[in-house]
Design a protein around this motif. Structure first.
Motif, short mmCIF file in Angstrom:
data_model
loop_
_atom_site.label_atom_id
_atom_site.label_comp_id
_atom_site.label_asym_id
_atom_site.label_seq_id
_atom_site.Cartn_x
_atom_site.Cartn_y
_atom_site.Cartn_z
N GLN A 124 0.83 -1.21 0.00
CA GLN A 124 0.00 0.00 0.00
C GLN A 124 0.87 1.26 0.00
O GLN A 124 2.02 1.23 0.43
N SER A 125 0.25 2.36 -0.41
CA SER A 125 0.91 3.65 -0.34
C SER A 125 1.38 3.90 1.09
O SER A 125 0.69 3.53 2.05
N LEU A 126 2.52 4.52 1.24
CA LEU A 126 3.04 4.80 2.57
C LEU A 126 2.12 5.70 3.38
O LEU A 126 2.15 5.69 4.60
N ASN A 127 1.30 6.47 2.72
CA ASN A 127 0.38 7.38 3.41
C ASN A 127 -1.02 6.80 3.58
O ASN A 127 -1.93 7.51 3.99
N ALA A 128 -1.19 5.53 3.30
CA ALA A 128 -2.53 4.91 3.36
C ALA A 128 -3.14 4.94 4.75
O ALA A 128 -4.35 4.98 4.90
N MET A 129 -2.30 4.93 5.77
CA MET A 129 -2.81 4.90 7.14
C MET A 129 -2.24 6.04 7.96
O MET A 129 -1.97 5.89 9.15
N GLY A 130 -2.02 7.17 7.35
CA GLY A 130 -1.43 8.32 8.03
C GLY A 130 0.03 8.44 7.63
O GLY A 130 0.47 7.91 6.61
N ALA A 131 0.79 9.10 8.47
CA ALA A 131 2.21 9.30 8.17
C ALA A 131 2.95 7.97 8.22
O ALA A 131 2.66 7.13 9.07
N PRO A 132 3.90 7.75 7.32
CA PRO A 132 4.65 6.49 7.33
C PRO A 132 5.48 6.35 8.61
O PRO A 132 5.87 7.33 9.23
N VAL A 133 5.75 5.12 8.96
CA VAL A 133 6.58 4.80 10.10
C VAL A 133 7.95 4.39 9.56
O VAL A 133 8.04 3.56 8.66
N ILE A 134 9.00 4.98 10.11
CA ILE A 134 10.36 4.76 9.60
C ILE A 134 11.16 3.95 10.61
O ILE A 134 11.18 4.27 11.80
N GLU A 135 11.81 2.92 10.11
CA GLU A 135 12.64 2.04 10.95
C GLU A 135 13.96 1.80 10.22
O GLU A 135 13.97 1.65 8.99
N THR A 136 15.06 1.75 10.95
CA THR A 136 16.34 1.38 10.35
C THR A 136 16.55 -0.11 10.57
O THR A 136 16.56 -0.58 11.71
N ILE A 137 16.69 -0.84 9.48
CA ILE A 137 16.87 -2.29 9.52
C ILE A 137 18.06 -2.64 8.64
O ILE A 137 18.09 -2.29 7.46
N ASN A 138 19.04 -3.32 9.21
CA ASN A 138 20.24 -3.73 8.47
C ASN A 138 20.91 -2.55 7.76
O ASN A 138 21.22 -2.62 6.58
N ASP A 139 21.10 -1.46 8.48
CA ASP A 139 21.78 -0.25 7.98
C ASP A 139 21.05 0.48 6.87
O ASP A 139 21.66 1.25 6.13
N ARG A 140 19.77 0.23 6.72
CA ARG A 140 19.05 1.00 5.72
C ARG A 140 17.68 1.37 6.27
O ARG A 140 17.12 0.70 7.10
N GLU A 141 17.18 2.47 5.75
CA GLU A 141 15.87 2.95 6.15
C GLU A 141 14.79 2.12 5.46
O GLU A 141 14.91 1.83 4.27
N VAL A 142 13.77 1.74 6.22
CA VAL A 142 12.61 1.06 5.65
C VAL A 142 11.39 1.81 6.16
O VAL A 142 11.30 2.13 7.34
N ARG A 143 10.47 2.10 5.27
CA ARG A 143 9.25 2.82 5.64
C ARG A 143 8.05 1.90 5.53
O ARG A 143 7.93 1.13 4.59
N PHE A 144 7.16 2.03 6.50
CA PHE A 144 5.98 1.18 6.59
C PHE A 144 4.72 2.05 6.65
O PHE A 144 4.76 3.20 7.10
N CYS A 145 3.59 1.44 6.25
CA CYS A 145 2.32 2.17 6.28
C CYS A 145 1.77 2.30 7.70
O CYS A 145 0.97 3.19 7.98
N CYS A 146 2.19 1.40 8.61
CA CYS A 146 1.74 1.46 10.00
C CYS A 146 2.72 0.70 10.89
O CYS A 146 3.49 -0.13 10.40
N PRO A 147 2.71 0.94 12.20
CA PRO A 147 3.67 0.30 13.10
C PRO A 147 3.58 -1.24 13.13
O PRO A 147 4.59 -1.91 13.32
#
Length: 192
Positions: free
Chosen positions: A47-70
């Motif tokens: 889904q679009s990163l904004n589908a459920m509000g502001a995206p949630v950002i997490e650093t996983i394995n030295d890279r940024e990953v963005r999610f639609c929800c926590p």
């Protein structure tokens, strides 16, 4: 008289060198960003990163990953290997058409000259090689090879850059903009 002419000639050469080097330094301010997430979709749901509000950002394995929800962060961690591979596939698909080189960033040989090129994702950035052996060489000194890749992006996109204002604040780019290389694409900013 001869030494005076010699001195003037050397002074002229020195002044030209200072001007040229000063201009090159002003134009060559490059920020290389390989970690920022460049996709517009959640790697779990698609889904679009904004589908459920502001995206949630997490650093996983030295890279940024963005999610639609926590809740999707835990889903990602349930099978990181498979989700990293899925993310890599999406990044390769997104960045392949804009890739600036047709040669291996390590050996310099033509991509495809030794069989199918090796597509590799470093953090969130596509890097292409002539063979798997070059990946191992790259991993020993990634900054060296990313600098070559950054230079290729800058050369390919700088002259045809479509904007003359900064996308962050709308100010004119001026004579010496900062080049941000992100996902093998160029973004010019008016200041750091």
């Amino acid at each position: 008289m001869k030494s005076h002419v010699y001195f003037k000639g050397n002074l002229l050469v020195a002044l030209l060198a200072v001007l040229i080097l000063g201009q090159a330094q002003a134009e060559d301010k490059v920020i290389s960003d390989s970690a920022t997430y460049t996709l517009d979709a959640c790697p779990i749901t698609g889904q679009s990163l904004n589908a459920m509000g502001a995206p949630v950002i997490e650093t996983i394995n030295d890279r940024e990953v963005r999610f639609c929800c926590p809740a999707r962060i835990n889903k990602y961690h349930e099978d990181e290997t498979a989700n990293d591979a899925k993310l890599d596939t999406a990044i390769i698909e997104q960045q392949k058409d804009a890739y600036p080189l047709d040669t291996c960033v390590v050996l310099g040989g033509k991509l495809g000259g030794m069989g199918d090129p090796e597509d590799y994702v470093y953090k969130n950035r596509l890097v292409r090689f002539c063979c798997a052996g070059c990946v191992k060489t790259f991993e020993k000194a990634p900054e060296t090879y990313l600098a070559k890749l950054d230079a290729a992006v800058l050369e390919k996109e700088r002259d045809n850059y479509p904007l003359d204002t900064c996308i962050v604040d709308g100010k004119p780019l001026g004579d010496a903009p900062v080049a941000l290389i992100i996902g093998n694409r160029l973004v010019l900013l008016h200041c750091e």
